[in-house]
Design a protein around this motif. Sequence first.
Motif, mmCIF file in Angstrom:
data_model
loop_
_atom_site.group_PDB
_atom_site.id
_atom_site.type_symbol
_atom_site.label_atom_id
_atom_site.label_comp_id
_atom_site.label_asym_id
_atom_site.label_seq_id
_atom_site.Cartn_x
_atom_site.Cartn_y
_atom_site.Cartn_z
ATOM 1 N N ARG B 82 2.010 -12.771 1.264
ATOM 2 C CA ARG B 82 2.459 -11.594 0.501
ATOM 3 C C ARG B 82 3.978 -11.427 0.545
ATOM 4 O O ARG B 82 4.569 -10.830 -0.339
ATOM 5 N N SER B 98 -1.784 -11.813 4.070
ATOM 6 C CA SER B 98 -2.880 -10.852 4.218
ATOM 7 C C SER B 98 -3.746 -11.184 5.426
ATOM 8 O O SER B 98 -4.601 -10.389 5.807
ATOM 9 N N ARG B 100 -2.571 -11.182 8.236
ATOM 10 C CA ARG B 100 -1.891 -10.391 9.264
ATOM 11 C C ARG B 100 -0.878 -11.181 10.085
ATOM 12 O O ARG B 100 -0.261 -10.633 10.992
ATOM 13 N N TRP B 126 -2.428 -6.268 6.124
ATOM 14 C CA TRP B 126 -1.659 -7.293 5.410
ATOM 15 C C TRP B 126 -0.161 -7.167 5.713
ATOM 16 O O TRP B 126 0.366 -6.054 5.775
ATOM 17 N N GLU B 128 3.172 -7.263 4.124
ATOM 18 C CA GLU B 128 3.543 -7.070 2.723
ATOM 19 C C GLU B 128 4.919 -7.623 2.372
ATOM 20 O O GLU B 128 5.171 -7.982 1.226
ATOM 21 N N ALA B 144 0.619 -3.363 6.044
ATOM 22 C CA ALA B 144 -0.290 -2.363 5.478
ATOM 23 C C ALA B 144 -0.653 -1.301 6.508
ATOM 24 O O ALA B 144 -1.264 -0.288 6.161
ATOM 25 N N ARG B 167 2.465 5.649 3.622
ATOM 26 C CA ARG B 167 1.682 4.520 3.115
ATOM 27 C C ARG B 167 2.462 3.244 3.427
ATOM 28 O O ARG B 167 3.560 3.310 3.963
ATOM 29 N N TYR B 168 1.933 2.103 3.034
ATOM 30 C CA TYR B 168 2.626 0.870 3.431
ATOM 31 C C TYR B 168 3.932 0.693 2.676
ATOM 32 O O TYR B 168 4.104 1.200 1.573
ATOM 33 N N GLU B 186 4.800 2.627 -0.745
ATOM 34 C CA GLU B 186 3.807 3.088 -1.705
ATOM 35 C C GLU B 186 3.797 4.612 -1.769
ATOM 36 O O GLU B 186 3.294 5.202 -2.722
ATOM 37 N N GLN B 212 -3.704 8.914 -5.895
ATOM 38 C CA GLN B 212 -4.645 7.798 -5.771
ATOM 39 C C GLN B 212 -3.946 6.544 -5.267
ATOM 40 O O GLN B 212 -4.563 5.501 -5.137
ATOM 41 N N GLY B 214 -2.704 3.227 -4.499
ATOM 42 C CA GLY B 214 -2.876 1.907 -5.088
ATOM 43 C C GLY B 214 -3.964 1.797 -6.124
ATOM 44 O O GLY B 214 -4.128 0.751 -6.738
ATOM 45 N N GLN B 215 -4.735 2.846 -6.355
ATOM 46 C CA GLN B 215 -5.755 2.750 -7.394
ATOM 47 C C GLN B 215 -5.129 2.439 -8.734
ATOM 48 O O GLN B 215 -5.737 1.812 -9.586
ATOM 49 N N PRO B 217 -1.963 0.641 -9.868
ATOM 50 C CA PRO B 217 -0.828 -0.095 -9.319
ATOM 51 C C PRO B 217 0.522 0.346 -9.871
ATOM 52 O O PRO B 217 1.524 0.313 -9.173
ATOM 53 N N SER B 220 2.344 3.521 -7.887
ATOM 54 C CA SER B 220 2.202 3.429 -6.435
ATOM 55 C C SER B 220 3.554 3.234 -5.770
ATOM 56 O O SER B 220 3.759 2.328 -4.997
ATOM 57 N N HIS B 223 8.094 -0.730 -5.622
ATOM 58 C CA HIS B 223 7.596 -2.114 -5.609
ATOM 59 C C HIS B 223 8.628 -3.092 -5.061
ATOM 60 O O HIS B 223 8.306 -3.952 -4.252
#
Lengths: 439, 346
Positions: B82, B98, B100, B126, B128, B144, B167-168, B186, B212, B214-215, B217, B220, B223
């Motif tokens: 990632r 991902s 880890r 993950w 990132e 993450a 968030r991440y 995020e 929401q 990452g629901q 993208p 969020s 980036h």
Amino acid sequence: MMDRHSPTCCPRSEHGLSRRALLHGALAGGIAFGGFGRLFADDHAAAAKKNDQRVILVFMSGGPSQFETWDPKPGQPTGGPHISIPTSIPGVHFDEYMPNLSRLANRMVTVRSMTSRNGDHDQGGYIAQTAYNPSAVVVPAPHWLSVCAHEKPATEPGLPSYVMLGRDNFGSMHVPGAGYLGAKYQALHCAGGGAGPQDLPKPSEEAIAAFARREKLRGSFSEAFVAGRDKRLVESHEGSFAQVGNLLRSGDLFDIQQESQRDFDRYGNSQLGRDCLLARRLVERGVPFVRVQHQSGLAWDKHRRAFQSQRWITSEFDTAVGALIDDLVDRGLWSHTLLVLMGEFGRTPEISGQGQPGRNHWTKCWSLSFGGCGLKEGLVIGSTNENGTDLKDRPVTIHDLFCTFYKTLDINPHKELQFENRPIPFVEDKLGTPLAEVF
Amino acid sequence: MIMPGNLTKTEKTYFVDDGAKRGPLTMFRVRFHPTEDKLLALCVDRRVACWDLNGELQTVKNRKEKCVVGELLCPHEIGWIRGFDIHPRGESVATGGSDRTLRLWRWTDGRPGDKPLQQVAAHDGWVEAVVFSPDGNTLATAGADRSVKIWSSSDLKQKHSLTGHARYAADLVFTPDGRFLISGGEDGKLIVWDTQSWQTVRTIDFGGANDQYGQIPRHSGVHRLAASHDSRWLAAAGGEKLDVFDLASGELVASERVSMDVAFQPTGNVLVGGESEVKSWSYQAEKFAPPEKDKNGKPQKAKSIPGESLAAIKRGDWSLGMQFSSDGKRLALGKADGTVDLYELT
């Protein structure tokens, strides 16, 4: 002269609506196809015998990816970024964002070899909830929970037999109605997010009295409307109003605020979490059949940049549904509640999507899970090949699935109802056989 | 300083595929090797794509044009890589996935070694983003698990774990002077960290997050991030905008409606950004200014990037990955069809 805004006098528009609602219910319920006259040969009094079996269907609209749920393929080119974690079944791994369902795998039956043919959301959703292809019969097929409500209605007077939590904003076929069974077996709709039926007044003596006054007035209009018409046409319509009265008398049935903070916490801060909590509340109170919609629209339809958003929906699902299983077990409901976790199909091994990276629709081999209600626990049925591109063994069809569900509920899946002198079985063309492994 | 010019596509397209049936390898991040003519890219795979910039053009099945074909190297066993970065002197490549893990690969004979030099379990989730500090001594990772971790780049010993994002963090960038590390999350927050104390200097509200996360993208938060060559300006790209901030004050000084990706030229005042359509500016730094305020003191709409717009480039939907070469003369743009295009700044 009566005040037009008086709570004892409903405006004309309500009556206009009731007539429209009648017509709407008629279309949904089958009047347009010849009426209810010869529909039910069964003795409904017998059908309302003691029945303590329950069903909660959590529908994952959009087609959940089997790779990112129950059949991960980490390390394969088709595997995507998600890795897998061990479950409580030795040697079986689920998606890394399903720690609760992995822990509870030994409670469930996981099918990794579902296979179907229709990759259209609308039609796939219809088939996956009715056991009928849309064109198979000349009348709309009922949702399988409507069939269940017909066969095993709520035993307690006043309780709805079938409640639907949350709305699906996709096509009209995606969430089938009661079809030829008629409006009486239509789900009672709730808005979602833990909310009860929309616009239902808070239960009180005043609300019940006001409702009774309106009913008296409405009844007099209906009597006039029925004069000269077939009285049976309005029976189911009348039933809907009666159900509103029953709901008013049902007290705090839908009030999840009565639940503990611990439960709110463990179900997760999401609409699905609150709906799963309400579903548990409903089945505990005696509502036999509950459908929970996971997010409106096609939330699991991950065509585009799938993997950034996939983990959140999988996590949300795992938290809510994991808590639901725990709760059903804790409260002694698990042994007589069938929990079904499924969507309409799966997703492609290829990750080109419609906006890379993503996965498109896939019916060849996909996964789902169900459990409870006395079924054998900790089973994994069927498998796919190394890359997840094909079935390896034990194909399971939608019809097999419904035969299994109906058998679990002691309903004959191939039972026929008469409609317009035509025998209509619960499962299309009496196809399918129950999965013997789970009984 | 203004560097007028234009971006011109070179004749070579860089392509990678391993023949597995799973769709094209969509580019995600790209990096030039600082001392050799090599280009590396993340491409939704467990490996990193690597090309010789001077490689021969070859015929590729199902492609009209000939391409320079790359190799897939630095293999993680599972998941996707990632985040990755190349040591500023080109001595190694760091990858985080991902799975880890954070892995360090020695650069020898014009490519990363076959086996990692070091490997650690980096995050509870993950990895990132991965970035080397300008002096090469430090690595920073974002996970993450919402943490940002600081590592010694020689032995991957963890030195610090930084928390602050709800968030991440999706991306990390060091300022070229090495004084600050910025993480963009995020949660729509930009956190500026002091690289001496590893304390938060300031938090900047970029926005773009919704309930929401990452629901959706595109909604969020942050980036991609980039810092200007003089360490004065921070650019952040989200789902619907590209904002430029004054690092000294944290004030928003310009905003454009381009999304998802951003890069500063490391040698001059050129900024590029955008996903399907890449826009570029030869910016006038002295004209960066906060939005005007109305009579009630409320900031008005942010100003556009001051300066000259260079050519816009259409690289196709869902395309990610952009970086200038260290001499600032070339720009690599990743695409969603398994290729990277190279542009020259003329």
